[in-house]
Scaffold this motif. Sequence first.
Motif, PDB file in Angstrom:
ATOM      1  N   GLU A  62       0.833  -1.210   0.000  1.00 46.45           N
ATOM      2  CA  GLU A  62       0.000   0.000   0.000  1.00 46.45           C
ATOM      3  C   GLU A  62       0.860   1.249   0.000  1.00 46.45           C
ATOM      4  O   GLU A  62       0.662   2.177  -0.792  1.00 46.45           O
ATOM      5  CB  GLU A  62      -0.927  -0.014   1.218  1.00 46.45           C
ATOM      6  CG  GLU A  62      -1.451   1.341   1.659  1.00 46.45           C
ATOM      7  CD  GLU A  62      -2.331   2.029   0.642  1.00 46.45           C
ATOM      8  OE1 GLU A  62      -2.380   3.277   0.639  1.00 46.45           O
ATOM      9  OE2 GLU A  62      -2.965   1.327  -0.168  1.00 46.45           O
ATOM     10  N   GLY A  63       1.821   1.292   0.903  1.00 46.46           N
ATOM     11  CA  GLY A  63       2.673   2.473   1.007  1.00 46.46           C
ATOM     12  C   GLY A  63       3.504   2.716  -0.236  1.00 46.46           C
ATOM     13  O   GLY A  63       3.666   3.861  -0.670  1.00 46.46           O
ATOM     14  N   LEU A  64       4.027   1.658  -0.831  1.00 44.67           N
ATOM     15  CA  LEU A  64       4.872   1.796  -2.013  1.00 44.67           C
ATOM     16  C   LEU A  64       4.094   2.188  -3.258  1.00 44.67           C
ATOM     17  O   LEU A  64       4.640   2.807  -4.169  1.00 44.67           O
ATOM     18  CB  LEU A  64       5.629   0.485  -2.280  1.00 44.67           C
ATOM     19  CG  LEU A  64       6.700   0.082  -1.258  1.00 44.67           C
ATOM     20  CD1 LEU A  64       7.297  -1.275  -1.640  1.00 44.67           C
ATOM     21  CD2 LEU A  64       7.794   1.147  -1.173  1.00 44.67           C
ATOM     22  N   THR A  65       2.815   1.840  -3.301  1.00 44.91           N
ATOM     23  CA  THR A  65       2.048   2.040  -4.540  1.00 44.91           C
ATOM     24  C   THR A  65       1.004   3.146  -4.468  1.00 44.91           C
ATOM     25  O   THR A  65       0.433   3.510  -5.501  1.00 44.91           O
ATOM     26  CB  THR A  65       1.332   0.733  -4.950  1.00 44.91           C
ATOM     27  OG1 THR A  65       0.462   0.304  -3.887  1.00 44.91           O
ATOM     28  CG2 THR A  65       2.330  -0.374  -5.249  1.00 44.91           C
ATOM     29  N   GLU A  66       0.736   3.701  -3.289  1.00 50.53           N
ATOM     30  CA  GLU A  66      -0.357   4.675  -3.152  1.00 50.53           C
ATOM     31  C   GLU A  66      -0.147   5.916  -4.012  1.00 50.53           C
ATOM     32  O   GLU A  66      -1.093   6.434  -4.599  1.00 50.53           O
ATOM     33  CB  GLU A  66      -0.522   5.090  -1.685  1.00 50.53           C
ATOM     34  CG  GLU A  66      -1.638   6.101  -1.452  1.00 50.53           C
ATOM     35  CD  GLU A  66      -2.995   5.593  -1.915  1.00 50.53           C
ATOM     36  OE1 GLU A  66      -3.657   6.294  -2.699  1.00 50.53           O
ATOM     37  OE2 GLU A  66      -3.389   4.490  -1.490  1.00 50.53           O
ATOM     38  N   PHE A  67       1.070   6.409  -4.099  1.00 54.97           N
ATOM     39  CA  PHE A  67       1.293   7.682  -4.770  1.00 54.97           C
ATOM     40  C   PHE A  67       1.926   7.552  -6.149  1.00 54.97           C
ATOM     41  O   PHE A  67       2.262   8.551  -6.771  1.00 54.97           O
ATOM     42  CB  PHE A  67       2.142   8.588  -3.875  1.00 54.97           C
ATOM     43  CG  PHE A  67       1.485   8.862  -2.552  1.00 54.97           C
ATOM     44  CD1 PHE A  67       0.288   9.551  -2.497  1.00 54.97           C
ATOM     45  CD2 PHE A  67       2.040   8.391  -1.384  1.00 54.97           C
ATOM     46  CE1 PHE A  67      -0.345   9.781  -1.294  1.00 54.97           C
ATOM     47  CE2 PHE A  67       1.421   8.617  -0.168  1.00 54.97           C
ATOM     48  CZ  PHE A  67       0.223   9.318  -0.115  1.00 54.97           C
TER      49      PHE A  67
END
Length: 269
Positions: free
Chosen positions: A16-21
């Motif tokens: 989630e953190g790696l792909t959210e932005f």
Amino acid sequence: MEPETIVSAVILGIVEGLTEFIPVSSTGHILLLGHFLGFDSSGKTFEVLIQLGAICAILAVYTNRLTTIVLATPHDPAARRFVAGIVVAFLPAAFAGVMLHGFIKEVLYESPSLICTTLILGGIVLLWIDRRASPEPRYTNATQYPVWLAFAIGCCQMLALVPGVSRSGATIGGALLFGTDKRSAAEFSFFLALPTMGGAFVYDLYVNRNQLSVDDAVIITIGFVTAFFAALLVVRTLLDFVSRHGFTPFAWWRIVVGVLGLALLHYSG
């Protein structure tokens, strides 16, 4: 709570953190990965609520800049225009998300093949946008976008209600089509994420408040913490990466993940 569930929560939080932005669809990735890991959360709340970790990463990196804008709002027309732009950009997806919440969570979130398909199609569109011959950008400062442009980007964000489309992909792609440069498009997507993801968090928590258990709270907390640190890395490095390489690497990543996902779904029945 089984150890496998904790491990899955850690993995999904990192993803989630790696792909959210980045424009690859964090929701699509964690829904697909959760499907293949056999991970299931009450009302699909985990997938939404751990986004708070990513929101906190933006706040951590942009604290000084956001504070300056907020303090300047009462007396600075430019600051007021920026805040108004974020608000009007947030409203279209917020309204559609509330109206379609049940359909999105109960139908679209439960269709791995749809997610794979939208990943592929979105990758193709992103390739076209990134490679097309375009005139000199008219807008290069995310905090100075006119309100009409912010609203247009917000309308594009509604596409991301379909998992696999990507919130950042829809907003960045829309911004580029309306004449922005790549760096400011990515940065505006960061700012727009704050009310969008914050609103989704609050609304989803309210809707599913009676379904959540202590175990749910534990795995959500694990996902939140891992998502925060992973997103912190991305927020601090993405703008420079995009300035040098554009969005083509992310487009190909989407296509590869979508194709592999469809293949795994086919062979797993």
